[in-house]
Design a protein around this motif. Structure first.
Motif, PDB file in Angstrom:
ATOM      1  N   GLY A  66       0.841  -1.188   0.000  1.00 56.76           N
ATOM      2  CA  GLY A  66       0.000   0.000   0.000  1.00 56.76           C
ATOM      3  C   GLY A  66       0.867   1.225   0.000  1.00 56.76           C
ATOM      4  O   GLY A  66       2.010   1.198   0.473  1.00 56.76           O
ATOM      5  N   PRO A  67       0.350   2.347  -0.532  1.00 58.93           N
ATOM      6  CA  PRO A  67       1.141   3.579  -0.538  1.00 58.93           C
ATOM      7  C   PRO A  67       1.589   3.948   0.871  1.00 58.93           C
ATOM      8  O   PRO A  67       0.790   3.892   1.821  1.00 58.93           O
ATOM      9  N   LEU A  68       2.841   4.328   1.003  1.00 57.21           N
ATOM     10  CA  LEU A  68       3.391   4.625   2.326  1.00 57.21           C
ATOM     11  C   LEU A  68       2.611   5.726   3.015  1.00 57.21           C
ATOM     12  O   LEU A  68       2.340   5.657   4.217  1.00 57.21           O
ATOM     13  N   ARG A  69       2.215   6.762   2.254  1.00 58.32           N
ATOM     14  CA  ARG A  69       1.490   7.871   2.885  1.00 58.32           C
ATOM     15  C   ARG A  69       0.172   7.398   3.492  1.00 58.32           C
ATOM     16  O   ARG A  69      -0.258   7.909   4.526  1.00 58.32           O
ATOM     17  N   ARG A 100      -0.414   4.334   4.654  1.00 54.20           N
ATOM     18  CA  ARG A 100      -0.121   3.530   5.841  1.00 54.20           C
ATOM     19  C   ARG A 100       0.278   4.416   7.022  1.00 54.20           C
ATOM     20  O   ARG A 100      -0.089   4.143   8.168  1.00 54.20           O
ATOM     21  N   VAL A 101       0.997   5.487   6.740  1.00 55.35           N
ATOM     22  CA  VAL A 101       1.349   6.437   7.797  1.00 55.35           C
ATOM     23  C   VAL A 101       0.093   7.139   8.303  1.00 55.35           C
ATOM     24  O   VAL A 101      -0.093   7.320   9.514  1.00 55.35           O
ATOM     25  N   TYR A 102      -0.784   7.509   7.370  1.00 58.56           N
ATOM     26  CA  TYR A 102      -2.058   8.137   7.747  1.00 58.56           C
ATOM     27  C   TYR A 102      -2.846   7.231   8.690  1.00 58.56           C
ATOM     28  O   TYR A 102      -3.337   7.670   9.744  1.00 58.56           O
ATOM     29  N   GLU A 103      -2.976   5.950   8.335  1.00 59.26           N
ATOM     30  CA  GLU A 103      -3.733   5.018   9.159  1.00 59.26           C
ATOM     31  C   GLU A 103      -3.093   4.849  10.533  1.00 59.26           C
ATOM     32  O   GLU A 103      -3.787   4.759  11.555  1.00 59.26           O
ATOM     33  N   ALA A 104      -1.771   4.795  10.573  1.00 57.46           N
ATOM     34  CA  ALA A 104      -1.078   4.643  11.844  1.00 57.46           C
ATOM     35  C   ALA A 104      -1.308   5.850  12.746  1.00 57.46           C
ATOM     36  O   ALA A 104      -1.601   5.712  13.939  1.00 57.46           O
ATOM     37  N   ARG A 129       4.387  14.273   6.632  1.00 53.38           N
ATOM     38  CA  ARG A 129       3.841  15.587   6.272  1.00 53.38           C
ATOM     39  C   ARG A 129       2.548  15.433   5.468  1.00 53.38           C
ATOM     40  O   ARG A 129       1.554  16.121   5.724  1.00 53.38           O
ATOM     41  N   GLU A 130       2.557  14.504   4.514  1.00 57.82           N
ATOM     42  CA  GLU A 130       1.363  14.283   3.697  1.00 57.82           C
ATOM     43  C   GLU A 130       0.210  13.754   4.545  1.00 57.82           C
ATOM     44  O   GLU A 130      -0.950  14.152   4.367  1.00 57.82           O
ATOM     45  N   ALA A 131       0.522  12.860   5.484  1.00 58.00           N
ATOM     46  CA  ALA A 131      -0.518  12.315   6.354  1.00 58.00           C
ATOM     47  C   ALA A 131      -1.106  13.397   7.251  1.00 58.00           C
ATOM     48  O   ALA A 131      -2.329  13.456   7.467  1.00 58.00           O
ATOM     49  N   LEU A 132      -0.259  14.267   7.775  1.00 54.79           N
ATOM     50  CA  LEU A 132      -0.739  15.352   8.640  1.00 54.79           C
ATOM     51  C   LEU A 132      -1.632  16.315   7.867  1.00 54.79           C
ATOM     52  O   LEU A 132      -2.627  16.829   8.397  1.00 54.79           O
ATOM     53  N   GLN A 133      -1.294  16.564   6.615  1.00 56.67           N
ATOM     54  CA  GLN A 133      -2.135  17.438   5.789  1.00 56.67           C
ATOM     55  C   GLN A 133      -3.506  16.812   5.574  1.00 56.67           C
ATOM     56  O   GLN A 133      -4.539  17.493   5.639  1.00 56.67           O
ATOM     57  N   ARG A 134      -3.530  15.519   5.328  1.00 57.21           N
ATOM     58  CA  ARG A 134      -4.817  14.825   5.149  1.00 57.21           C
ATOM     59  C   ARG A 134      -5.613  14.836   6.450  1.00 57.21           C
ATOM     60  O   ARG A 134      -6.832  15.073   6.448  1.00 57.21           O
ATOM     61  N   LEU A 135      -4.953  14.591   7.562  1.00 59.55           N
ATOM     62  CA  LEU A 135      -5.625  14.599   8.861  1.00 59.55           C
ATOM     63  C   LEU A 135      -6.154  15.995   9.197  1.00 59.55           C
ATOM     64  O   LEU A 135      -7.201  16.133   9.838  1.00 59.55           O
ATOM     65  N   ASN A 136      -5.437  17.008   8.743  1.00 59.45           N
ATOM     66  CA  ASN A 136      -5.913  18.379   8.935  1.00 59.45           C
ATOM     67  C   ASN A 136      -7.193  18.622   8.140  1.00 59.45           C
ATOM     68  O   ASN A 136      -8.165  19.200   8.650  1.00 59.45           O
TER      69      ASN A 136
END
Length: 225
Positions: A18-21, A23-27, A60-67
């Motif tokens: 799965g895309p790393l971003r 997986r980081v988002y889910e974590a 950084r990409e995960a934090l932007q999505r979470l924002n």
């Protein structure tokens, strides 16, 4: 231990593939919803990247999505912080949850067979053991599984899709009151099982409304106990 203050063993393993971003988002979302990362906590990209064993870019990409989704606040010149929900936000979410889950309980009473009610009984027994062991994380997870099973037994795909949209936020709000709700929550679950088994749809809906209202009230009263 890094300054983000994550408990030992709290960081979930990143599943592959799965895309790393993603997986980081889910974590990170899991850490937020379980409150390993607490509301208002400063999220430092480099420290999170170190915890997760990745570079700063996917963090950084995960934090932007979470924002974008309202889990994280990005503040100019300050960085990222776990969102602190207002009382109004919690009230609106938990009110919507009551509407969805009361209907799910009503439909489950009409549609559930013996295997379904047996599954609810097993989840309830596990939840009672978790409370007895003072295992709050497990009690929260089993509470979510119990409500998800009722939603599944309702047999309405649209209702389930809507419930899935609020499920993680419900878990987020339930976690700080799980110990306070304690065994009472599981007593209410057993009453729900009785109504569903008896195919008493109006009673099941009413019990679910009362049950979710107790959680909503406990959340608002959490700092006055």
């Amino acid at each position: 231990m890094l300054s983000t203050g994550l408990p030992q063993g709290a960081v979930p393993k990143l599943e592959r593939p799965g895309p790393l971003r993603d997986r980081v988002y889910e974590a990170l979302l899991e850490l937020i919803t379980t409150r390993a990362l607490r509301p208002g906590q400063h999220l430092v990209e480099s420290e999170l990247a170190g915890h997760l064993g990745v570079s700063r870019q996917p963090v950084r990409e995960a934090l932007q999505r979470l924002n974008t989704e309202g889990w994280v606040d990005l503040r100019p010149a300050q960085g990222a912080f776990v969102h602190e929900p207002t009382e109004e936000e919690a009230d609106q979410l938990l009110t919507v949850r009551t509407l969805l889950e009361a209907e799910a309980a009503r439909l489950a009473a009409l549609n559930a067979g013996r295997p379904g009610t047996d599954a609810l009984e097993e989840l309830c027994a596990q939840g009672e053991r978790a409370v007895a062991d003072d295992d709050v994380d497990r009690a929260v997870a089993l509470n979510a599984a119990f409500h998800a099973k009722i939603m599944d037994l309702a047999g309405n795909a649209v209702l389930a899709e809507l419930a899935a949209q609020v499920d993680r936020r419900v878990r987020w709000y339930y976690t700080p009151v799980a110990r306070r709700r304690g065994s009472r929550s599981w007593i209410e679950h057993r009453e729900l099982i009785t109504a569903i088994t008896a195919q008493d749809a109006p009673r099941a809906a009413e019990l679910m409304r009362e049950h979710t209202e107790h959680t909503r009230r406990s959340y608002h009263e959490r700092d006055t106990a």
